[in-house]
Write an enzyme that holds these catalytic residues in place. Structure first.
Site, PDB file in Angstrom:
ATOM      1  N   GLU B  60       0.835  -1.200   0.000  1.00  0.00           N
ATOM      2  CA  GLU B  60       0.000   0.000   0.000  1.00  0.00           C
ATOM      3  C   GLU B  60       0.868   1.247   0.000  1.00  0.00           C
ATOM      4  O   GLU B  60       0.514   2.269  -0.601  1.00  0.00           O
ATOM      5  CB  GLU B  60      -0.937  -0.004   1.212  1.00  0.00           C
ATOM      6  N   HIS B 127     -11.197  -5.686   8.224  1.00  0.00           N
ATOM      7  CA  HIS B 127     -11.778  -5.595   6.877  1.00  0.00           C
ATOM      8  C   HIS B 127     -13.165  -4.957   6.886  1.00  0.00           C
ATOM      9  O   HIS B 127     -13.960  -5.200   5.980  1.00  0.00           O
ATOM     10  CB  HIS B 127     -11.896  -6.988   6.243  1.00  0.00           C
TER      11      HIS B 127
END
Lengths: 326, 324
Positions: B60, B127
């Site tokens: 990321e 998540h």
């Protein structure tokens, strides 16, 4: 000298039991997920059993492992209670995390399992912390970080290689190279075929072994773990393996030819090769393994039945284990 | 017009932007042939090739760092975080570099970060989060949280055209659960403008994202009980439409702030404080906040249901407010 001569009968039996338990657990989950009673996302470890079992064969209860989103195999190999894991995956109050974590967060500090980790690359720095504590205390504890080839592109991994090397930490990084970072092939996502080569730039040994071969993994891991325990520092151990299922359950796997899996199941199944090797060498009788298979099948059956019968956590449990409740 | 789901509206917007502006490109994990974890970019690499729809290695930091650099060179990157939660791995590039660049040097960073967010699927603690408040707190970032296909398409086009770094939160629950007629041609909806989702006179609900639907469900119950509810869909959290909120509160004199993110220091606190500062004398009741409790998002379905505000919870809060 063959490695089978170096592994005790007990280690061999434990290795097989671990691999078979993982396989049964995962194959059963694959079926149960289709019954739609399991909430959330599940990433199955089937096909990679020899890595978790081979590495953990040389770990003590007091050693620690960090795991990944694909964590069931590591949890079983490190000694997590299978029924507690199953209940957790079903979201029940009797689960190892009381239903608060699910598949991607299974942890049990009592057996040295730091936890599955929903963040790719989250484990290696944690294990540097394990190694640092071990070094400060001088207690001989070893930390092992399991990660995938995809995670080996995260900065956290490379930073951990550096830290562990300069401090000679008692840790082992185990890259489970199954050829895919989620849906992206390794040949695309990194420019080296062997992730272990990354060790060279940081000054620690990097070794690549056949991750479908329990004996190859166990031998290399035994050496790396002994090296760590004896104060000689970290090792990067790459185990090439195959993921039998998709990245997650429900993955259509359009990015790979599924003949890869058929071929791996037919010719590189760690359980099949283990059985052939130990029975041919007369180390373990096939009947002993058959009996173990039946016993494990029953354990997995029971774990599903008990998980389904277990209560869901009460809503009041939501605000437990936090220090403020507004 | 054509009927589109929320995610189809996003895909359509990305396709149109890629066609009209050569500077625009997409980057993210598995967004190419695989089409992304949620399939928002399905078919785009096929049309635009691997250098405009770029599969990124799992990092990321590399995604948002290189997006920032490419934006400085004049390109228009649209990055996808596979899950909004993973943006924490790239916090530094977004918050230290991209957000502050214009202030310190005078060049803005025109990147868009798409963030599938929100719970309701037992994704568990890593998540399922709604981290919009964290970023609304950072000067220099814009934060968008669309609730409908029409808004998703128009706000995403505006975000890509915007010269600043924009975080675009897409609620996963909305991806395929809602559909509506969406204009086929390109259009933009200005960032910073709220929308009156439902007009009413007695109580105001200020909310955004998936919670607008929960509020709408509750409003039907309240309507049957004789209480008229006005729902303000904020659409953009930074900058946010203070005037729209104040105008509504001055009309109804009662305010409920509702969000799926956790309560303490959530963006609802900012809204409540602003209304208390600027419209205190128009209020007939204390401002009420309804949000998730201050816990991580739990995995097990009954716990997650208790975590995410439900329509019944909104009904009770509105009844209390109306009766005050």
């Amino acid at each position: 000298m063959t490695v089978t001569a170096e592994l005790t009968q007990e280690q061999l039996l434990r290795g097989y039991r671990t691999m078979r338990t993982i396989r049964e657990f995962e194959e059963r989950l694959h079926i149960e997920i289709a019954n739609a009673q399991i909430p959330g996302f599940v990433h199955l470890y089937a096909g990679e059993e020899a890595v978790a079992a081979g590495v953990c064969a040389s770990l003590a209860d007091t050693d620690w492992v960090s795991s990944t989103h694909r964590g069931h195999g590591h949890a079983i190999a490190k000694g997590c209670d299978v029924k507690g894991m199953m209940a957790e995956i079903y979201g029940r109050a009797t689960g190892l995390c009381k239903g608060k974590g699910g598949s991607m967060h299974i942890a049990d500090f009592r057996v040295g399992m730091l936890g599955a980790n929903g963040i790719v690359g989250g484990g290696p720095p944690l294990v540097c912390g394990v190694g640092l504590a071990s070094k400060v205390r001088g207690d001989g504890t070893v930390g092992v970080a399991f990660l995938g080839d995809g995670a080996s592109n995260q900065g956290t991994f490379l930073e951990s290689l550096n830290l562990s090397a300069i401090w000679k930490l008692p840790v082992v990084f185990v890259v489970e190279n199954n050829g895919y970072g989620e849906a992206t092939g390794q040949a695309y996502h990194q420019s080296v075929a062997d992730t272990a080569k990354r060790a060279d730039g940081f000054g620690l040994p990097g070794i690549t072994v056949d991750g479908n071969d329990f004996f190859a993994v166990a031998e290399a891991a035994a050496e790396a773990i002994a090296r760590a325990r004896d104060g000689h520092g970290p090792t990067l151990l790459e185990c090439k393996t195959t993921r039998f299922f998709g990245h997650f359950e429900g993955d259509t796997q359009t990015y790979r030819d599924l003949s890869e899996v058929t071929e791996a199941r037919a010719s590189r199944d760690c359980l099949v090769s283990f059985r052939a090797r130990v029975t041919r060498a007369g180390l373990i009788d096939a009947g002993v393994l058959d009996a173990m298979d039946a016993e494990i099948r029953q354990l997995i059956d029971e774990s599903v039945v008990e998980a389904l019968a277990a209560p869901f956590p009460d809503a009041s449990q939501l605000t437990t284990d936090v220090y403020i409740k507004y | 017009m054509a009927e589109r789901t929320y995610i189809e509206a996003i895909t359509e917007c990305l396709r149109q932007e890629l066609r009209r502006d050569q500077r625009v490109f997409l980057l993210g994990e598995d967004i190419g042939g695989f089409g992304g974890a949620f399939k928002a970019t399905k078919g785009l690499q096929e049309e635009f090739g691997p250098w405009r729809v770029i599969d990124m290695p799992l990092s990321e930091t590399a995604i948002l760092g290189s997006a920032t650099g490419a934006a400085l060179m004049g390109l228009r990157p649209v990055a996808e975080m596979q899950f909004a939660d993973f943006v924490s791995c790239a916090y530094d590039h977004l918050v230290t570099v991209a957000a502050k660049q214009h202030f310190r040097v005078g060049d803005a960073i025109p990147i868009v970060v798409r963030l599938p967010s929100g719970g309701g699927f037992s994704g568990g603690p890593f998540h399922s989060q709604n981290p919009e408040s964290t970023f609304a707190h950072i000067p220099g970032l814009k934060v968008v949280c669309p609730s409908t296909p029409v808004d998703a398409k128009g706000l995403l086009a505006a975000a890509i055209a915007d010269p600043n770094p924009v975080l675009f939160f897409e609620h996963k629950h909305l991806y395929r659960s809602i559909r509506e007629e969406v204009p086929e041609e390109r259009y933009t909806i200005p960032l910073g403008q709220a929308r009156i989702r439902r007009a009413g006179d007695d109580v105001t609900v200020v909310t955004w994202g998936a919670m607008t639907w929960t509020a709408a469900e509750a409003a039907v119950t309240l309507e049957a009980e004789g209480t008229s509810v006005e729902i303000i869909d904020l659409r953009t959290l930074q900058p946010w439409d203070r005037e729209a909120v104040l105008t509504s509160v001055r009309k109804t004199s009662r305010l409920l702030v509702l969000h799926e993110d956790t309560r303490t220091a959530g963006f609802g606190a900012e809204i409540a404080a602003t209304v208390a500062e600027l419209a205190f004398e128009q209020l007939d009741a204390p401002i009420r906040r309804l949000a998730a409790p201050d816990t991580p998002v739990p995995f097990s379905p009954p716990l997650e249901k208790a975590f995410i505000p439900q329509a019944d919870d909104v009904v009770r809060a509105l009844q209390d407010l109306a009766a005050y």
